[in-house]
Write an enzyme that holds these catalytic residues in place. Structure first.
Site, PDB file in Angstrom:
ATOM      1  NE  ARG A 120      -4.212  -1.336   0.155  1.00 33.68           N
ATOM      2  CZ  ARG A 120      -4.166  -2.386  -0.558  1.00 33.68           C
ATOM      3  NH1 ARG A 120      -3.120  -2.551  -1.362  1.00 33.68           N
ATOM      4  NH2 ARG A 120      -5.305  -2.909  -0.535  1.00 33.68           N
ATOM      5  CG  HIS A 150      -3.063  -1.452  -6.589  1.00 36.84           C
ATOM      6  ND1 HIS A 150      -3.592  -0.423  -5.356  1.00 36.84           N
ATOM      7  CD2 HIS A 150      -2.860  -2.348  -7.127  1.00 36.84           C
ATOM      8  CE1 HIS A 150      -3.854  -1.442  -4.678  1.00 36.84           C
ATOM      9  NE2 HIS A 150      -3.759  -2.224  -5.352  1.00 36.84           N
ATOM     10  CD  GLU A 208      -2.857   3.104  -5.012  1.00 40.70           C
ATOM     11  OE1 GLU A 208      -4.041   2.226  -5.624  1.00 40.70           O
ATOM     12  OE2 GLU A 208      -2.489   2.945  -5.267  1.00 40.70           O
TER      13      GLU A 208
HETATM   14  C1  8YV Z   1      -6.791  -5.388  -5.468  1.00 37.64           C
HETATM   15  C2  8YV Z   1      -5.516  -4.898  -3.652  1.00 37.64           C
HETATM   16  O1  8YV Z   1      -6.655  -4.637  -6.636  1.00 37.64           O
HETATM   17  O2  8YV Z   1      -6.061  -7.300  -3.012  1.00 37.64           O
HETATM   18  C3  8YV Z   1      -5.649  -6.261  -2.532  1.00 37.64           C
HETATM   19  O3  8YV Z   1      -6.042  -6.093  -1.554  1.00 37.64           O
HETATM   20  O4  8YV Z   1      -5.136  -4.620  -3.678  1.00 37.64           O
HETATM   21  C4  8YV Z   1      -6.153  -5.913  -5.260  1.00 37.64           C
HETATM   22  O5  8YV Z   1      -5.579  -7.122  -4.937  1.00 37.64           O
HETATM   23  C5  8YV Z   1      -7.741  -4.261  -5.025  1.00 37.64           C
HETATM   24  O6  8YV Z   1      -7.611  -4.065  -3.691  1.00 37.64           O
HETATM   25  C6  8YV Z   1      -9.315  -4.626  -5.064  1.00 37.64           C
HETATM   26  O7  8YV Z   1     -10.063  -4.021  -4.690  1.00 37.64           O
END
Ligand code: 8YV
Length: 316
Positions: free
Chosen positions: A234, A281, A263
């Protein structure tokens, strides 16, 4: 069990949105802006379950406006956008999608690792610009095999990254809140110790208040001018201003980033740097993994509707 009322919070991929709408009659919360407040005032009390994604989550205010909420079903392994402290206090179950994305997020870390050290994206730009013809050979890069790699956060994803790096003959060390049992990698007592003893620091720690800016200016300084930073976790885990300042001043050799503090905004200064690889991402973004995440999200919802508990519950 009575009919369960499902609220969709934020956009979801069709493989989730379509079944929750057709099978559970999910209603979409208006996005922030006109109509949202009124919707929550009028209907907030009627929802039992919220289905959301890691990108949006059920934050403090929305959760407060859902007084009868009993579960948050989260598409994504990360749940830092959901107020898990409030959920715990109110006995609201929160589920995520662990494990099914480990491979793809770890692969993304390796892709960034190889790209940043061997400079493949920069070399691709070099060829496209016609520089191979006009300038001759591409400048030498840095060897990727055999490096000392520090992994910050040796959880499910961190361990898969480490396993892949073993294949590159890397010497792996790590820092987590506690030493992890059953691994042979060297444990370092702090992020700074980890950074000081490695050539490449890979950030794989979960987001949220507990890890905010764990990689601060001091940690970045400890990686040093010949070292690299990779972040697939993150943006909040890294002090982004300190990272940009270090890259601009040459106090870090390069960085590979799949995640950012705000983001989809990426710090303007990074766009001009050839030693930085920027991804939007996409860690889990393959057909196979997103399908598996969708399936696990639906399985959690189905389980909650059937039994009142979720399958993969988050324990914050
Ligand atoms: C996703 C991610 O793109 O799973 C997670 O925590 O960061 C990614 O796999 C995203 O969060 C899905 O909304």
């Amino acid at each position: 069990m009575k009919n369960i009322a499902v609220l969709q919070v934020g956009p979801l991929m069709p493989a989730v949105q379509e079944p929750i709408t057709s099978e559970y009659g999910a209603v979409r919360l208006p996005d922030p802006g006109p109509g949202r407040e009124e919707f929550l005032q009028q209907h907030g009390g009627s929802f039992d379950v919220a289905v959301t994604s890691g990108k949006v989550g059920v934050g403090t205010e929305v959760m407060r406006a859902l007084p009868n909420l009993r579960a948050v079903v989260n598409f994504g392994v990360g749940y830092d956008t959901t107020d898990v402290a409030q959920a715990a206090e109110r006995g609201i179950a929160v589920s995520n999608t662990p494990d099914v994305l480990n491979d793809c997020v770890a692969d993304t870390a390796i892709a960034l690792y190889l790209d940043v050290l061997r400079r493949t994206s920069a070399a691709d730009r070099f060829v496209r610009r016609g520089d191979w013809l006009s300038k001759g050979n591409f400048p030498l890069a840095t060897k990727a095999s055999g490096k000392r790699v520090g992994i910050l956060g040796l959880g499910r994803i961190g361990r898969v990254i480490a396993r892949r790096l073993e294949g590159f003959d890397c010497a792996i060390s790590y820092h987590s809140r506690n030493p992890v049992e059953g691994v042979s990698y060297e444990y370092k007592a702090s992020p700074r110790d980890l950074a000081a003893g490695c050539d490449v620091l890979i950030v794989a720690a979960a987001g949220g208040p507990g890890s905010a800016r764990l990689v601060d200016a001091g940690v970045i300084e400890a990686i040093g001018p010949d070292g690299y930073l990779i972040n697939i976790a993150r943006g909040s885990v890294v002090d982004e201003d300190a990272l940009v300042a270090a890259l601009l001043a040459g106090r870090l050799a390069g960085a590979g980033l799949d995640v950012f503090a705000d983001e989809p905004k990426v710090p303007e200064d990074l766009l001009a740097l050839d030693n930085v690889v920027l991804l939007p991402h996409l860690g889990s973004g393959t057909h196979e993994t997103r399908a598996a995440m969708a399936e696990l999200t639906l399985a959690n919802l189905r389980q909650f509707v059937g039994t009142g508990s979720v399958l993969t519950e988050v324990h914050a």
